[in-house]
Each structure stands twice: as structure tokens, then as C-alpha cells.
Design a protein around this motif. Structure first.
Motif, PDB file in Angstrom:
ATOM      1  N   ASN A   1       0.618  -1.834  -0.451  1.00 18.84           N
ATOM      2  CA  ASN A   1      -0.288   0.171   0.198  1.00 18.84           C
ATOM      3  C   ASN A   1       0.861   1.423  -0.212  1.00 18.84           C
ATOM      4  OD1 ASN A   1      -2.163  -1.262  -0.291  1.00 18.84           O
ATOM      5  ND2 ASN A   1      -2.537  -1.315   2.389  1.00 18.84           N
ATOM      6  N   CYS A   2       2.446   0.939   0.105  1.00 20.68           N
ATOM      7  CA  CYS A   2       2.857   2.353  -0.204  1.00 20.68           C
ATOM      8  C   CYS A   2       2.653   2.500  -1.552  1.00 20.68           C
ATOM      9  CB  CYS A   2       4.767   2.009  -0.129  1.00 20.68           C
ATOM     10  SG  CYS A   2       4.737   1.364   1.875  1.00 20.68           S
ATOM     11  N   PHE A   3       2.157   4.350  -1.654  1.00 18.10           N
ATOM     12  CA  PHE A   3       2.478   4.497  -2.907  1.00 18.10           C
ATOM     13  C   PHE A   3       3.679   6.570  -2.455  1.00 18.10           C
ATOM     14  CE2 PHE A   3      -1.175   7.938  -2.276  1.00 18.10           C
ATOM     15  CZ  PHE A   3      -1.745   7.808  -1.359  1.00 18.10           C
ATOM     16  N   CYS A   4       4.755   6.083  -1.770  1.00 12.37           N
ATOM     17  CA  CYS A   4       5.580   7.357  -1.940  1.00 12.37           C
ATOM     18  C   CYS A   4       6.218   8.459  -2.894  1.00 12.37           C
ATOM     19  CB  CYS A   4       6.378   6.653  -0.585  1.00 12.37           C
ATOM     20  SG  CYS A   4       7.747   5.273  -1.019  1.00 12.37           S
ATOM     21  N   VAL A   5       6.283   7.097  -3.980  1.00 12.56           N
ATOM     22  CA  VAL A   5       6.890   7.375  -5.019  1.00 12.56           C
ATOM     23  C   VAL A   5       6.240   8.378  -6.131  1.00 12.56           C
ATOM     24  CG1 VAL A   5       7.872   6.478  -7.255  1.00 12.56           C
ATOM     25  CG2 VAL A   5       8.779   5.448  -5.046  1.00 12.56           C
ATOM     26  N   SER A   6       5.115   7.990  -6.474  1.00 11.87           N
ATOM     27  CA  SER A   6       3.157   8.929  -6.127  1.00 11.87           C
ATOM     28  C   SER A   6       4.238  10.463  -5.555  1.00 11.87           C
ATOM     29  CB  SER A   6       3.012   8.355  -7.049  1.00 11.87           C
ATOM     30  OG  SER A   6       1.986   6.886  -7.796  1.00 11.87           O
ATOM     31  N   MET A   7       3.505   9.836  -4.899  1.00 15.02           N
ATOM     32  CA  MET A   7       3.660  11.827  -3.398  1.00 15.02           C
ATOM     33  C   MET A   7       5.324  12.331  -3.996  1.00 15.02           C
ATOM     34  SD  MET A   7       0.905  11.106  -3.734  1.00 15.02           S
ATOM     35  CE  MET A   7      -0.071  12.459  -3.095  1.00 15.02           C
ATOM     36  N   ASN A   8       6.513  11.961  -4.199  1.00  6.64           N
ATOM     37  CA  ASN A   8       7.902  11.981  -3.970  1.00  6.64           C
ATOM     38  C   ASN A   8       8.078  12.394  -3.042  1.00  6.64           C
ATOM     39  OD1 ASN A   8       7.592  13.144  -6.624  1.00  6.64           O
ATOM     40  ND2 ASN A   8       6.517  14.598  -6.519  1.00  6.64           N
ATOM     41  N   SER A   9       7.450  11.725  -1.811  1.00  6.97           N
ATOM     42  CA  SER A   9       7.972  11.083  -0.309  1.00  6.97           C
ATOM     43  C   SER A   9       9.227   9.955  -0.231  1.00  6.97           C
ATOM     44  CB  SER A   9       6.775  11.688   0.036  1.00  6.97           C
ATOM     45  OG  SER A   9       5.876  10.352   0.083  1.00  6.97           O
ATOM     46  N   ASN A  10       9.394   9.530  -1.644  1.00  3.71           N
ATOM     47  CA  ASN A  10      10.390   8.649  -0.865  1.00  3.71           C
ATOM     48  C   ASN A  10      12.451   8.423  -1.067  1.00  3.71           C
ATOM     49  OD1 ASN A  10      10.700   9.158  -3.544  1.00  3.71           O
ATOM     50  ND2 ASN A  10      11.380   7.374  -4.730  1.00  3.71           N
ATOM     51  N   LYS A  11      12.222  10.005  -0.905  1.00  6.29           N
ATOM     52  CA  LYS A  11      13.656  10.699  -0.706  1.00  6.29           C
ATOM     53  C   LYS A  11      13.122  11.564   0.319  1.00  6.29           C
ATOM     54  CE  LYS A  11      16.722  10.667  -3.905  1.00  6.29           C
ATOM     55  NZ  LYS A  11      17.648  10.705  -5.019  1.00  6.29           N
ATOM     56  N   ALA A  12      14.843  12.106   1.227  1.00 10.47           N
ATOM     57  CA  ALA A  12      14.971  12.776   2.318  1.00 10.47           C
ATOM     58  C   ALA A  12      15.878  12.975   1.903  1.00 10.47           C
ATOM     59  CB  ALA A  12      14.062  12.661   3.979  1.00 10.47           C
ATOM     60  N   ASP A  13      16.453  14.749   2.445  1.00 10.41           N
ATOM     61  CA  ASP A  13      17.750  14.571   3.139  1.00 10.41           C
ATOM     62  C   ASP A  13      17.697  15.365   4.156  1.00 10.41           C
ATOM     63  OD1 ASP A  13      17.006  16.857   2.333  1.00 10.41           O
ATOM     64  OD2 ASP A  13      17.671  17.556   0.176  1.00 10.41           O
ATOM     65  N   ASN A  14      16.901  16.055   4.263  1.00 13.96           N
ATOM     66  CA  ASN A  14      16.889  16.882   5.906  1.00 13.96           C
ATOM     67  C   ASN A  14      17.105  15.982   7.383  1.00 13.96           C
ATOM     68  OD1 ASN A  14      13.956  15.659   5.737  1.00 13.96           O
ATOM     69  ND2 ASN A  14      13.608  17.703   7.168  1.00 13.96           N
ATOM     70  N   TYR A  15      18.053  14.675   7.248  1.00 13.05           N
ATOM     71  CA  TYR A  15      17.764  13.516   8.254  1.00 13.05           C
ATOM     72  C   TYR A  15      19.289  13.841   9.213  1.00 13.05           C
ATOM     73  CZ  TYR A  15      20.282  11.582   4.957  1.00 13.05           C
ATOM     74  OH  TYR A  15      20.925  10.724   3.819  1.00 13.05           O
ATOM     75  N   ASP A  16      19.846  13.649  10.470  1.00 14.51           N
ATOM     76  CA  ASP A  16      20.610  13.865  11.010  1.00 14.51           C
ATOM     77  C   ASP A  16      22.240  12.699  11.035  1.00 14.51           C
ATOM     78  OD1 ASP A  16      20.095  16.640  12.382  1.00 14.51           O
ATOM     79  OD2 ASP A  16      18.512  15.503  12.321  1.00 14.51           O
ATOM     80  N   ILE A  17      21.498  11.513  11.010  1.00 16.26           N
ATOM     81  CA  ILE A  17      21.788  10.085  11.181  1.00 16.26           C
ATOM     82  C   ILE A  17      20.806   9.654   9.713  1.00 16.26           C
ATOM     83  CG2 ILE A  17      22.448   8.149  12.000  1.00 16.26           C
ATOM     84  CD1 ILE A  17      22.148   9.347  14.458  1.00 16.26           C
ATOM     85  N   GLY A  18      21.125   8.958   8.658  1.00 14.98           N
ATOM     86  CA  GLY A  18      20.687   7.565   7.739  1.00 14.98           C
ATOM     87  C   GLY A  18      21.143   6.274   7.882  1.00 14.98           C
ATOM     88  N   ILE A  19      20.334   5.498   8.407  1.00 14.56           N
ATOM     89  CA  ILE A  19      21.065   4.092   8.972  1.00 14.56           C
ATOM     90  C   ILE A  19      20.877   3.036   8.058  1.00 14.56           C
ATOM     91  CG2 ILE A  19      18.683   4.313  10.628  1.00 14.56           C
ATOM     92  CD1 ILE A  19      21.318   2.882  12.560  1.00 14.56           C
ATOM     93  N   ARG A  20      21.615   2.182   7.811  1.00 14.51           N
ATOM     94  CA  ARG A  20      20.658   0.978   7.440  1.00 14.51           C
ATOM     95  C   ARG A  20      20.512  -0.661   8.369  1.00 14.51           C
ATOM     96  NH1 ARG A  20      24.209  -0.677   2.735  1.00 14.51           N
ATOM     97  NH2 ARG A  20      22.718   1.207   1.142  1.00 14.51           N
ATOM     98  N   PHE A  21      19.398  -0.982   8.767  1.00 14.11           N
ATOM     99  CA  PHE A  21      20.301  -2.119   9.172  1.00 14.11           C
ATOM    100  C   PHE A  21      20.217  -3.253   8.625  1.00 14.11           C
ATOM    101  CE2 PHE A  21      17.487   0.850  11.335  1.00 14.11           C
ATOM    102  CZ  PHE A  21      17.517   0.894  12.773  1.00 14.11           C
ATOM    103  N   GLU A  22      21.000  -4.306   9.163  1.00 11.06           N
ATOM    104  CA  GLU A  22      20.715  -5.617   8.643  1.00 11.06           C
ATOM    105  C   GLU A  22      21.156  -6.279  10.017  1.00 11.06           C
ATOM    106  OE1 GLU A  22      24.196  -6.295   5.604  1.00 11.06           O
ATOM    107  OE2 GLU A  22      24.365  -3.906   6.422  1.00 11.06           O
ATOM    108  N   ASP A  23      20.846  -7.666  10.192  1.00  7.52           N
ATOM    109  CA  ASP A  23      20.357  -8.657  11.167  1.00  7.52           C
ATOM    110  C   ASP A  23      21.976  -7.994  12.069  1.00  7.52           C
ATOM    111  OD1 ASP A  23      18.511  -9.968  10.374  1.00  7.52           O
ATOM    112  OD2 ASP A  23      19.559 -11.155   9.134  1.00  7.52           O
TER     113      ASP A  23
END
Ligand code: SF4
Ligand code: SF4
Length: 341
Positions: free
Chosen positions: A141-163
Motif C-alpha cells: 500500500n505504499c505510494f511514496c514515489v507517486s507523492m515524491n516522498s520516497n527520498k529525504a535529505d533533512n536527516y541527522d543520521i541515515g541508517i541501514r539495518f542488517e541482522d
């Protein structure tokens, strides 16, 4: 440039931040879901990385961290009032790019929508730093790409989780010093969702007109919607509230004023003195929400209010899809059917 950090060391970072920050992230509440034997995922304070539910979408958005469901604004007695206070601590929120984009919509509503800023929102908002959780693929049900909100640059930390580890990009200088002490430096760039399974075509706002208010497209929702308001409460960008004065039992001349979330789908939301109720039928409430999310907010502030998180579609007990509704509006306009005539 980023840092690769084991979960064990990441917990040491969280531990070292806890005196200065309240840390919020999506967290699993076992057996607290809507159906029996289902879980609820919502925002709450966390102390360890193991508490963060990053593999699923949270049912509630992070807005409740800075705009709580119920919030005491001030206390009063017969002669005076006293403003409520908030914790001195700063706030760190783990959230996804749709929700960071949603925060900008809330900032606009609470801080830029008229001559006065909402001080109760502002006093929490100015404490916040964002940790952007990477979405490598889209949820249902996500449709972030259509709403131009799939990307953000105003963050302080960006994080990728792995196990067993995380990889982080740290933009904030204060936080960077802490991460340098625990992580190995690596080349790192956050990924983001480039395509959703479901696509939404938002109508051109100049093609919408007052006549469209009377279109039969809204009638379906009068029959199907039950005015439960779930779509409003889970929405990252719904910001309406009502106020309640609570008189204390032991001394009814003292009490507190609270604000409590409200929403355009809920009965009595438009009730006014004199018994007026502007949107009695449920289709007109769907119309109001749709127009607010993709038309009049955009007309005033230059972007759609909806960020395409899809939570409203996830949670509607009547399987009403807001995303499909936007597409229906676009199709109806394309056919040149602005009104029923
Ligand atoms: S309207 Fe639905 S999809 Fe859009 S921001 Fe609100 S909950 Fe998310
Ligand atoms: S969640 Fe569905 S049924 Fe409930 S108010 Fe929203 S559209 Fe209506």
C-alpha cells in the motif's frame, strides 16, 4: 562516508545518548494488535537496537512523538493558569523518508499557517533530530514515489539495518563524534525506494474545481465508510484536534485544558453552536479529506499534503483505499466528468 557498527556497539551509542536524548523508534507490542493474536507496531521510547522494529511498517506514524494523542496545554484554577512543561531532553526519532516528508507538512500546519506559531508543537519540534531508516523495498500500500516522498535529505543520521550490524551516515557534528568512537569508517550511501507496486496519479490541481464537489464519485464512500476515523488517526499528516477542559473532581474550579486528536471522518467533527453540522454524510467527509490532501493544501503551500505512506489503506476496516480514490478523481477528470450533469 559512513560508519559500520555492530549491534553491540550501537547499543553502547544508544546508552551514551540516553542522558541527553529521549530516543523513539517503531516498537512491537505483542498481542496488542487490532485482531486477536496480532501485534501492534507504534512509536515508543527505546533503549536498545533489538527493540526497533525495522522490518515492518508501523501502524501509527511518528507524529505522536511531537504531537501526542492527548496533550495537556495548561492547568487552571479560578484566578490563574500555568502552562504545562515538557522534558528538557532532546529527542531522537527513527523514521522513514515518507514520515520525514510528513513532518515538513506538520511543521507547515503548526508553524507557518498564519501569524502565530503553535508553541506546544514548537517546544517539542525544536528538540528533534531525525534518524532516517533506509527503505530498500516498498511495503504493501505504499505510494511514496507517486507523492515524491520516497527520498529525504533533512536527516541527522541515515541508517541501514542488517541482522547483526548497522551502517550509518552521520551528518550531525555532535553525534558524529560519538559514532567515530565506535564505528569503522566505510563508503556508504543510503538507498531508497524507486518504485512502488501501486502507482497513484494525482490530478492537476488546476483541473479541479468547486463543481467537482458534487460529483457522484463521492457517493460510494457514503455507503462504505463507517466514520471510524482510523484513517485519520494513523495518518502522518492529519493534524486536526479538539480541546477538552477537564475539571478535577476534588475541586471543580481547577483543572486542565487538553488537546486531543480529532479527524474529519469522525462524527460531530463539524458540529457547531446552534446545531449546525456541515458534513453529515460520510462521502462528503471523504471528499473533504481528499481535497485537503491533494488540492487545497497544495494550492496554499505548493506540495501535496499526503505523503503516500499508505497507512490509511492498511488500517481501513472497510477496505476503502485512499490511493484508489485519488486515481478515481484523476480518471473522472480525464473523462471530462467534473459534475453529474
Ligand atoms: S492520507 Fe493516507 S497515505 Fe496519505 S499521508 Fe495520510 S495515511 Fe499516509
Ligand atoms: S478508516 Fe475507512 S471506514 Fe474508517 S473513517 Fe476512514 S475511510 Fe471511513
Amino acid at each position: 562516508m559512513g560508519f559500520e557498527i555492530t549491534n553491540k556497539d550501537f547499543n553502547k551509542i544508544l546508552e551514551s545518548l540516553k542522558d541527553e536524548y529521549k530516543i523513539y523508534a517503531p516498537k512491537r507490542f505483542y498481542k496488542r494488535g487490532r485482531f486477536s493474536d496480532t501485534d501492534l507496531i507504534r512509536y515508543d521510547e527505546i533503549k536498545t537496537i533489538e527493540e526497533i522494529e525495522y522490518k515492518e511498517k508501523s501502524q501509527y506514524s511518528p507524529k505522536e512523538v511531537i504531537y501526542p494523542i492527548t496533550q495537556t496545554l495548561f492547568y487552571f484554577n479560578e484566578d490563574e493558569f500555568k502552562e504545562s512543561t515538557v522534558s528538557e531532553k532532546k529527542i531522537l526519532i527513527f523514521l522513514r523518508s515518507c514520515d520525514i516528508n510528513g513532518m515538513r507538512r506538520l511543521d507547515t500546519i503548526f508553524l507557518e499557517n498564519g501569524p502565530y506559531k503553535d508553541v506546544y508543537y514548537q517546544r517539542l519540534r525544536e528538540k528533534v533530530k531525525f534518524v532516517l531508516i533506509e527503505c530498500s523495498e516498498s511495503f504493501d500500500n505504499c505510494f511514496c514515489v507517486s507523492m515524491n516522498s520516497n527520498k529525504a535529505d533533512n536527516y541527522d543520521i541515515g541508517i541501514r539495518f542488517e541482522d547483526n550490524k548497522v551502517t550509518c551516515e552521520v551528518k550531525d557534528d555532535e553525534l558524529k563524534k560519538i559514532f567515530e568512537a565506535f564505528g569503522d569508517k566505510v563508503e556508504f550511501e543510503l538507498d531508497y525506494v524507486k518504485e512502488n507496486k501501486f502507482k497513484v496519479e494525482v490530478p492537476n490541481k488546476d483541473d479541479l474545481s468547486v463543481e467537482f464537489f458534487n460529483n457522484k464519485v463521492w457517493e460510494e464512500y457514503s455507503k462504505r465508510c463507517i466514520a471510524c476515523g482510523r484513517c485519520n488517526t494513523v495518518c502522518m499528516t492529519c493534524s486536526c484536534f479538539t480541546t477538552q477542559d477537564i475539571a478535577y473532581e476534588e475541586n471543580p474550579s481547577s483543572g486542565e485544558r487538553r488537546r486531543v486528536w480529532a479527524g474529519c471522518h469522525i462524527d460531530k467533527f463539524t458540529n457547531m453552536a446552534g446545531g449546525h453540522e456541515f458534513r453529515k454524510d460520510y462521502g462528503s467527509r471523504m471528499r473533504f479529506k481528499t481535497m485537503h490532501k491533494i488540492y487545497d493544501y497544495n494550492k496554499r503551500f505548493g506540495e501535496n499534503m499526503c505523503v503516500g505512506c499508505g497507512r490509511c489503506d492498511d488500517q481501513c476496516p472497510q477496505y476503502i483505499s485512499f490511493a484508489q480514490c485519488i486515481n478515481k478523481v484523476s480518471e473522472t477528470l480525464k473523462k471530462g466528468e467534473a459534475t453529474n450533469e
